[in-house]
Design a protein around this motif. Structure first.
Motif, PDB file in Angstrom:
ATOM      1  N   TRP A 126       0.811  -1.206   0.000  1.00 38.78           N
ATOM      2  CA  TRP A 126       0.000   0.000   0.000  1.00 38.78           C
ATOM      3  C   TRP A 126       0.851   1.265   0.000  1.00 38.78           C
ATOM      4  O   TRP A 126       0.381   2.326  -0.402  1.00 38.78           O
ATOM      5  CB  TRP A 126      -0.951  -0.012   1.203  1.00 38.78           C
ATOM      6  CG  TRP A 126      -1.984  -1.072   1.050  1.00 38.78           C
ATOM      7  CD1 TRP A 126      -2.029  -2.274   1.693  1.00 38.78           C
ATOM      8  CD2 TRP A 126      -3.102  -1.068   0.159  1.00 38.78           C
ATOM      9  NE1 TRP A 126      -3.103  -3.011   1.270  1.00 38.78           N
ATOM     10  CE2 TRP A 126      -3.779  -2.295   0.333  1.00 38.78           C
ATOM     11  CE3 TRP A 126      -3.596  -0.138  -0.760  1.00 38.78           C
ATOM     12  CZ2 TRP A 126      -4.932  -2.622  -0.394  1.00 38.78           C
ATOM     13  CZ3 TRP A 126      -4.735  -0.461  -1.479  1.00 38.78           C
ATOM     14  CH2 TRP A 126      -5.391  -1.687  -1.291  1.00 38.78           C
ATOM     15  N   ILE A 128       3.389   1.811  -1.938  1.00 39.14           N
ATOM     16  CA  ILE A 128       3.777   2.186  -3.294  1.00 39.14           C
ATOM     17  C   ILE A 128       2.683   2.961  -4.017  1.00 39.14           C
ATOM     18  O   ILE A 128       2.928   3.541  -5.071  1.00 39.14           O
ATOM     19  CB  ILE A 128       4.225   0.966  -4.125  1.00 39.14           C
ATOM     20  CG1 ILE A 128       3.088  -0.032  -4.310  1.00 39.14           C
ATOM     21  CG2 ILE A 128       5.417   0.294  -3.487  1.00 39.14           C
ATOM     22  CD1 ILE A 128       3.509  -1.269  -5.104  1.00 39.14           C
ATOM     23  N   LEU A 129       1.488   3.004  -3.432  1.00 39.87           N
ATOM     24  CA  LEU A 129       0.436   3.849  -3.996  1.00 39.87           C
ATOM     25  C   LEU A 129       0.757   5.331  -3.801  1.00 39.87           C
ATOM     26  O   LEU A 129       0.165   6.188  -4.453  1.00 39.87           O
ATOM     27  CB  LEU A 129      -0.914   3.515  -3.363  1.00 39.87           C
ATOM     28  CG  LEU A 129      -1.473   2.126  -3.670  1.00 39.87           C
ATOM     29  CD1 LEU A 129      -2.745   1.886  -2.880  1.00 39.87           C
ATOM     30  CD2 LEU A 129      -1.726   1.967  -5.157  1.00 39.87           C
ATOM     31  N   LYS A 130       1.685   5.649  -2.902  1.00 39.96           N
ATOM     32  CA  LYS A 130       2.090   7.036  -2.666  1.00 39.96           C
ATOM     33  C   LYS A 130       3.279   7.445  -3.535  1.00 39.96           C
ATOM     34  O   LYS A 130       3.676   8.606  -3.526  1.00 39.96           O
ATOM     35  CB  LYS A 130       2.460   7.244  -1.197  1.00 39.96           C
ATOM     36  CG  LYS A 130       1.355   6.933  -0.209  1.00 39.96           C
ATOM     37  CD  LYS A 130       1.714   7.432   1.183  1.00 39.96           C
ATOM     38  CE  LYS A 130       2.950   6.766   1.734  1.00 39.96           C
ATOM     39  NZ  LYS A 130       3.312   7.253   3.087  1.00 39.96           N
ATOM     40  N   ASN A 132       5.805   8.423  -6.543  1.00 44.30           N
ATOM     41  CA  ASN A 132       5.745   9.178  -7.796  1.00 44.30           C
ATOM     42  C   ASN A 132       6.913   8.747  -8.672  1.00 44.30           C
ATOM     43  O   ASN A 132       7.944   8.284  -8.178  1.00 44.30           O
ATOM     44  CB  ASN A 132       5.807  10.680  -7.522  1.00 44.30           C
ATOM     45  CG  ASN A 132       7.051  11.075  -6.765  1.00 44.30           C
ATOM     46  OD1 ASN A 132       7.304  10.611  -5.662  1.00 44.30           O
ATOM     47  ND2 ASN A 132       7.838  11.943  -7.351  1.00 44.30           N
ATOM     48  N   SER A 133       6.755   8.907  -9.976  1.00 43.78           N
ATOM     49  CA  SER A 133       7.690   8.292 -10.919  1.00 43.78           C
ATOM     50  C   SER A 133       9.100   8.854 -10.831  1.00 43.78           C
ATOM     51  O   SER A 133      10.074   8.137 -11.096  1.00 43.78           O
ATOM     52  CB  SER A 133       7.169   8.456 -12.352  1.00 43.78           C
ATOM     53  OG  SER A 133       7.024   9.825 -12.689  1.00 43.78           O
ATOM     54  N   GLY A 162      -1.376   7.933 -12.201  1.00 44.43           N
ATOM     55  CA  GLY A 162      -1.349   6.666 -11.498  1.00 44.43           C
ATOM     56  C   GLY A 162      -0.611   5.582 -12.247  1.00 44.43           C
ATOM     57  O   GLY A 162      -0.531   4.439 -11.778  1.00 44.43           O
ATOM     58  N   GLU A 164       2.549   5.216 -12.629  1.00 43.37           N
ATOM     59  CA  GLU A 164       3.703   4.720 -11.871  1.00 43.37           C
ATOM     60  C   GLU A 164       3.275   3.768 -10.761  1.00 43.37           C
ATOM     61  O   GLU A 164       3.989   2.816 -10.438  1.00 43.37           O
ATOM     62  CB  GLU A 164       4.522   5.881 -11.300  1.00 43.37           C
ATOM     63  CG  GLU A 164       3.811   6.734 -10.248  1.00 43.37           C
ATOM     64  CD  GLU A 164       3.086   7.916 -10.853  1.00 43.37           C
ATOM     65  OE1 GLU A 164       2.201   7.700 -11.721  1.00 43.37           O
ATOM     66  OE2 GLU A 164       3.388   9.057 -10.453  1.00 43.37           O
ATOM     67  N   ASN A 165       2.107   4.017 -10.169  1.00 43.49           N
ATOM     68  CA  ASN A 165       1.602   3.131  -9.129  1.00 43.49           C
ATOM     69  C   ASN A 165       1.179   1.782  -9.705  1.00 43.49           C
ATOM     70  O   ASN A 165       1.452   0.731  -9.124  1.00 43.49           O
ATOM     71  CB  ASN A 165       0.423   3.783  -8.405  1.00 43.49           C
ATOM     72  CG  ASN A 165       0.739   5.188  -7.936  1.00 43.49           C
ATOM     73  OD1 ASN A 165       0.161   6.158  -8.411  1.00 43.49           O
ATOM     74  ND2 ASN A 165       1.676   5.312  -7.008  1.00 43.49           N
ATOM     75  N   LYS A 166       0.541   1.813 -10.865  1.00 45.00           N
ATOM     76  CA  LYS A 166       0.188   0.558 -11.552  1.00 45.00           C
ATOM     77  C   LYS A 166       1.456  -0.205 -11.930  1.00 45.00           C
ATOM     78  O   LYS A 166       1.528  -1.442 -11.793  1.00 45.00           O
ATOM     79  CB  LYS A 166      -0.623   0.895 -12.797  1.00 45.00           C
ATOM     80  CG  LYS A 166      -0.998  -0.300 -13.677  1.00 45.00           C
ATOM     81  CD  LYS A 166      -2.010  -1.204 -13.008  1.00 45.00           C
ATOM     82  CE  LYS A 166      -2.753  -2.100 -13.988  1.00 45.00           C
ATOM     83  NZ  LYS A 166      -1.939  -2.837 -14.912  1.00 45.00           N
ATOM     84  N   LEU A 169       2.869  -1.746  -8.745  1.00 44.70           N
ATOM     85  CA  LEU A 169       2.020  -2.853  -8.303  1.00 44.70           C
ATOM     86  C   LEU A 169       2.224  -4.082  -9.183  1.00 44.70           C
ATOM     87  O   LEU A 169       2.253  -5.215  -8.692  1.00 44.70           O
ATOM     88  CB  LEU A 169       0.550  -2.436  -8.308  1.00 44.70           C
ATOM     89  CG  LEU A 169       0.076  -1.591  -7.130  1.00 44.70           C
ATOM     90  CD1 LEU A 169      -1.353  -1.116  -7.357  1.00 44.70           C
ATOM     91  CD2 LEU A 169       0.173  -2.361  -5.821  1.00 44.70           C
ATOM     92  N   THR A 212      -8.049   5.075 -10.147  1.00 45.36           N
ATOM     93  CA  THR A 212      -7.955   4.296  -8.911  1.00 45.36           C
ATOM     94  C   THR A 212      -8.769   3.010  -9.009  1.00 45.36           C
ATOM     95  O   THR A 212      -8.326   1.946  -8.571  1.00 45.36           O
ATOM     96  CB  THR A 212      -8.423   5.139  -7.711  1.00 45.36           C
ATOM     97  OG1 THR A 212      -7.658   6.344  -7.640  1.00 45.36           O
ATOM     98  CG2 THR A 212      -8.247   4.370  -6.405  1.00 45.36           C
TER      99      THR A 212
END
Length: 268
Positions: A126, A128-130, A132-133, A162, A164-166, A169, A212
């Motif tokens: 969770w 890594i949802l914060k 940024n690239s 998002g 980078e978050n994907k 993940l 999201t």
């Protein structure tokens, strides 16, 4: 010593001045410059600089093109609004030498509000949802042909950020080890106007809601959406009321993303 290359995404650059402004003149850099050309133009400007002009559009498309063309051991994602440290390569290479178990390392960027503390540690799912690239580095051979940036997300699409978050993940699902190392590698240039973010307005929350849901699924998106609205309130309250933020974020979550390619464009 591991080879390190900066993968810099930008748009409509007519010369190489961005390299000097970013303090990258003596640092291996691969630039993906999205602009109005009829076909891809690839050229070596110096021993440090590979420059690619491309008619494609979309930040994720740019990232993937950079990954495809890199041959370094370690890559650092970058935007056009950063000023990099003089000893950037040494800092990144040393971190990977010291933590050989790490496949991906996130570093600090000065002037950026999101912090992960002051200790070296693996990041939780969770967390890594914060991310940024512009703080993401990775071992290229681990990433190539296994994980790429999702081109349904990011600037140049209608679906918000998002990407980078994907990406992280997807790396996490592959079992890659994602670490944080509290070393500063760059400073964010606050005087530079970002190509990828404008303001916290109704459209921002709507597209964030769509993204999201795409990344987390409906129910987790609802939970994370509430968390985001609460923790980011001080940042967006001057631009958007809490009522509108909730309304448009959840409109986006309900709407979701159309899985069609609307962002990859060439000049006719």
């Amino acid at each position: 010593m591991l080879t390190v290359q900066v993968l810099l995404s930008c748009m409509y650059q007519q010369d190489c001045s961005i390299i000097e402004h970013s303090n990258l003149s003596k640092i291996p850099t691969l630039v993906i410059n999205q602009m109005d050309v009829f076909k891809e133009e690839k050229k070596f400007i110096s021993e440090y600089l590979l420059w690619i002009n491309t008619p494609t559009r979309g930040l994720s498309v740019s990232r993937n093109l950079a990954i495809k063309n890199s041959e370094a051991d370690i890559c650092l994602l970058a935007d056009d609004d950063e000023i990099f440290e003089e000893n950037l390569v040494q800092k990144i290479s040393s971190a990977y030498d010291e933590y050989p178990q790490a496949d991906i390392i996130l570093f600090n960027v000065n002037n950026f509000p999101i912090k992960f503390g002051d200790k070296v540690r693996p990041l939780k799912k969770w967390e890594i949802l914060k991310a940024n690239s512009i703080r993401i580095t990775f071992r290229l051979k681990k990433i190539q042909d296994k994980v790429c940036f999702d081109t349904l997300l990011g600037s140049g699409t209608e679906n918000g950020g998002g990407e980078e978050n994907k990406f992280l993940l997807d790396c996490w699902k592959q079992g890659f080890k994602i670490y944080f190392v509290p070393v500063s590698i760059a400073t964010l240039n606050k005087q530079s106007s970002s190509s990828w973010f404008y303001t916290f307005d109704e459209n921002y929350f709507y597209t964030r809601g769509k993204a999201t849901r795409y990344i987390l699924g409906f129910w987790y998106a609802c939970i994370y959406g509430i968390y985001f609205l609460v923790t980011k309130y001080s940042q967006y309250r001057k631009n958007c009321s809490i009522y509108k933020a909730i309304l448009f974020l959840f409109k986006g979550i309900v709407k979701g993303i159309k899985k069609t390619n609307v962002y990859y464009r060439k000049i006719n």
